[in-house]
Enzyme design. Structure first.
Site, short mmCIF file in Angstrom:
data_model
loop_
_atom_site.label_atom_id
_atom_site.label_comp_id
_atom_site.label_asym_id
_atom_site.label_seq_id
_atom_site.Cartn_x
_atom_site.Cartn_y
_atom_site.Cartn_z
NE ARG A 1 -19.21 -8.34 0.03
CZ ARG A 1 -17.89 -8.17 0.04
NH1 ARG A 1 -17.15 -8.84 0.92
NH2 ARG A 1 -17.31 -7.34 -0.79
CE LYS B 1 -6.28 2.42 5.90
NZ LYS B 1 -6.73 2.71 4.53
CE LYS C 1 -15.24 -2.98 -0.46
NZ LYS C 1 -14.52 -3.34 -1.69
CD GLU D 1 -11.27 -1.23 -2.23
OE1 GLU D 1 -11.94 -2.27 -2.31
OE2 GLU D 1 -10.66 -0.89 -1.19
CB VAL E 1 -16.76 -10.04 -3.00
CG1 VAL E 1 -18.05 -10.67 -2.49
CG2 VAL E 1 -15.55 -10.71 -2.36
CG ASN F 1 -9.11 -4.36 -4.12
OD1 ASN F 1 -10.09 -3.73 -3.79
ND2 ASN F 1 -8.16 -4.66 -3.24
CE LYS G 1 -4.05 -2.14 1.83
NZ LYS G 1 -5.12 -2.20 2.79
NE ARG H 1 -8.84 -8.92 -4.31
CZ ARG H 1 -9.97 -8.41 -3.84
NH1 ARG H 1 -11.11 -8.64 -4.46
NH2 ARG H 1 -9.99 -7.65 -2.77
CD GLU I 1 -4.73 5.83 4.07
OE1 GLU I 1 -4.23 5.36 3.05
OE2 GLU I 1 -5.87 5.55 4.47
#
Lengths: 450, 70
Positions: free
Chosen positions: A338, A157, A236, A274, A294, A289, A115, A291, A199
């Site tokens: 979800r 983080k 999420k 994001e 979801v 991300n 990150k 990839r 952050e």
């Protein structure tokens, strides 16, 4: 591409198999001892036992996965989401073995997976980032100095963290002092690295992300946004596209920033940028991300695009069915819930056997599930049972349909968040689209009215 | 004899007490990992740890004894 190995499990394995069947690509699935009974194991053309239930001995066993890929003659690997999907070493291994990795190059995964590096790359490309600072020392005093410079509250983080793990909100010096060493230690244990950064914490922020798709030649298109601000434990729970409550000007800025971010790293394949949108609609890059996500189905529902198909086409160096941004349209409104095997009040996980799993047969309802009745949800993996995706011509019609669908759904045998979701989607906040990343927490504390 | 039992199935991530420790009510004694989440197991009452029945990496089921108290 003749044969695709799916290095994943559950609903995303089933989802990938569905597209492969339509495209005539044969599939190889892997399963742990805990996943023998799951539908995807039967749905794939070939299935192989990979090992005992813990992920380190099964779905993260790179040597074994590569061995099965070679034995079965698979010429491509789809990593799904989670597990090895953002593991640069795994992608690199596939590249070295001459097996197509369905995703960006290992170099790009590496760059965006860290990150701190991602923040620097984006800053250099002129993409706005959340104000923050790297912490290079083990000394909490350095962290406190940095936090005072940024201004409390701050998010602490882990540079290699993800999925809501390895980050903690620190309201003041005392909280930072309390969490610094333990968060570092946890990051080391989970991700193998304890590099940390701070952050600025943006209060009442919305988490909005943009789906991007870069074809094999590197032309970047966006497939609009998803609002993913309904979160518990930084994970999420509800996602929707388009996002409510943002101006069309902000929407255009989000797309422009996302495309610039993807171009800046020479991205290929499907990815997600994001972003954080604050109360004044200021936009900041959060992470990328590298990839499939979801929540990709809400984008598929409003655009009519099969994102897995586009991923496979790109991996095969074939052009996408569309050549320009103008050819991609969003119509209607789609919302995903979800469903987690967890206590609907405490959100603690709750493994068990699914005795009944029943949903009403209504128009506009899509079910992406990895489990079926009689399956065990085991403690070894993520508690998500599946996703309920409901689409309507407008946001209000989608919500009405969603409330009806959830109300008529039945899951028994184990605790799930279904009752919680039914309440949540009937709140004023959700119906007005006026919610942010802290909304679920205040709802759980009873601070919201129905 | 008082015991502390696991409240859910999971893998032992950390044992935070050892034999002979005096523990108080509400203290975390074992950290479990279940479904990618850390679940603390807490002592319901005070006592002295007589025996730790689990090790890091062990899989425990709901109701399994993890700590025996004197």
């Amino acid at each position: 591409m003749q044969k695709l190995l799916i290095a994943n499990r559950g609903e995303i394995a089933s989802r990938i198999i569905r597209t492969c069947k339509r495209l005539g690509i044969s599939t190889v699935a892997l399963y742990s001892e805990a996943d023998r009974e799951m539908p995807y194991v039967r749905q794939a053309d070939e299935s192989f036992l990979i090992g005992p239930p813990p992920v380190a001995q099964s779905y993260l066993n790179v040597d074994k996965i590569m061995e099965i890929a070679k034995e079965t003659g698979a010429d491509a690997i789809h990593p799904g989401y989670g597990l090895l999907s953002e593991n640069a070493a795994f992608a690199r291994r596939a590249e070295q073995e001459g097996i197509t990795f369905v995703g960006p190059s290992s170099d790009v995964i590496e760059k965006m997976g860290d990150k701190m590096t991602a923040r620097k790359t984006m800053e250099a490309a002129g993409v706005p980032i959340v104000p923050g600072m790297d912490i290079h020392s083990d000394d909490v005093e350095e962290a406190i100095r940095a936090a005072n410079e940024i201004g409390f509250p701050v998010m602490l983080k882990a540079s290699s963290g993800g999925g809501g793990v390895g980050m903690i909100l620190c309201e003041d010096e005392q909280a930072l002092t309390q969490h610094f060493a333990s968060t570092k230690k946890r990051a080391k244990a989970y991700f193998g690295s304890d590099e940390m950064f701070l952050e600025k914490y943006i209060a009442n922020a919305r988490h909005i992300e943009v789906q991007i798709m870069a074809d094999y030649e590197g032309s970047v298109l966006h497939l609009f946004e998803r609002n993913c601000s309904m979160q518990r434990r930084n994970q999420k729970v509800v996602e929707e596209s388009p996002s409510p409550m943002i101006s069309s000007r902000t929407r255009e800025s989000l797309y422009r920033i996302a495309v610039r971010a993807a171009e800046a790293v020479g991205y290929r394949n499907a990815g997600t940028i994001e972003l954080i949108v604050d109360e004044q609609e200021g936009i900041y890059f959060l992470e990328m991300n590298t990839r499939l996500q979801v929540e990709h189905p809400v984008t598929e529902e409003v655009t009519g695009v099969d994102l897995v198909e586009w991923q496979l086409l790109t991996a095969m160096n074939k052009p996408l069915p569309v050549r320009s941004q103008e050819e991609i349209h969003s119509s209607g409104h789609s919302i995903e819930l979800r469903l987690y095997a967890e206590d609907p009040k405490t959100f603690y996980p709750s493994p068990g056997k699914i005795e009944r799993l029943s949903f009403p047969d209504l128009p506009g309802v899509r079910l992406d599930f990895g489990y079926e009745e009689g399956n065990q949800v085991t403690p070894f993996y993520d508690p998500m049972i599946g996703k309920l995706i409901v689409t309507g011509s407008s946001r209000s019609s989608a919500i009405a349909r969603l409330v009806e669908t959830v109300g008529k759904s039945e899951i028994s045998g184990l605790k799930t968040n279904l009752p919680f979701l039914l309440e949540l989607i009937q709140t004023d906040e959700f119906n007005q689209g006026n919610y942010h990343t802290g909304t679920i927490q205040s709802f759980s504390k009873g601070e919201m009215k129905k | 004899m008082k015991t502390i039992q696991s409240t859910m199935a999971g893998t032992v991530l950390q044992v935070t007490v050892s034999q002979g420790d005096e523990i108080s009510a509400g203290q975390t004694v074992v950290l479990l990992e279940s479904m990618k989440m850390e679940i603390p197991l807490e002592a319901e009452g005070a006592g002295t740890v007589q025996e730790v029945k689990v090790q890091v990496g062990d899989f425990v089921n709901e109701g399994d004894t993890v700590i025996e108290l004197a």
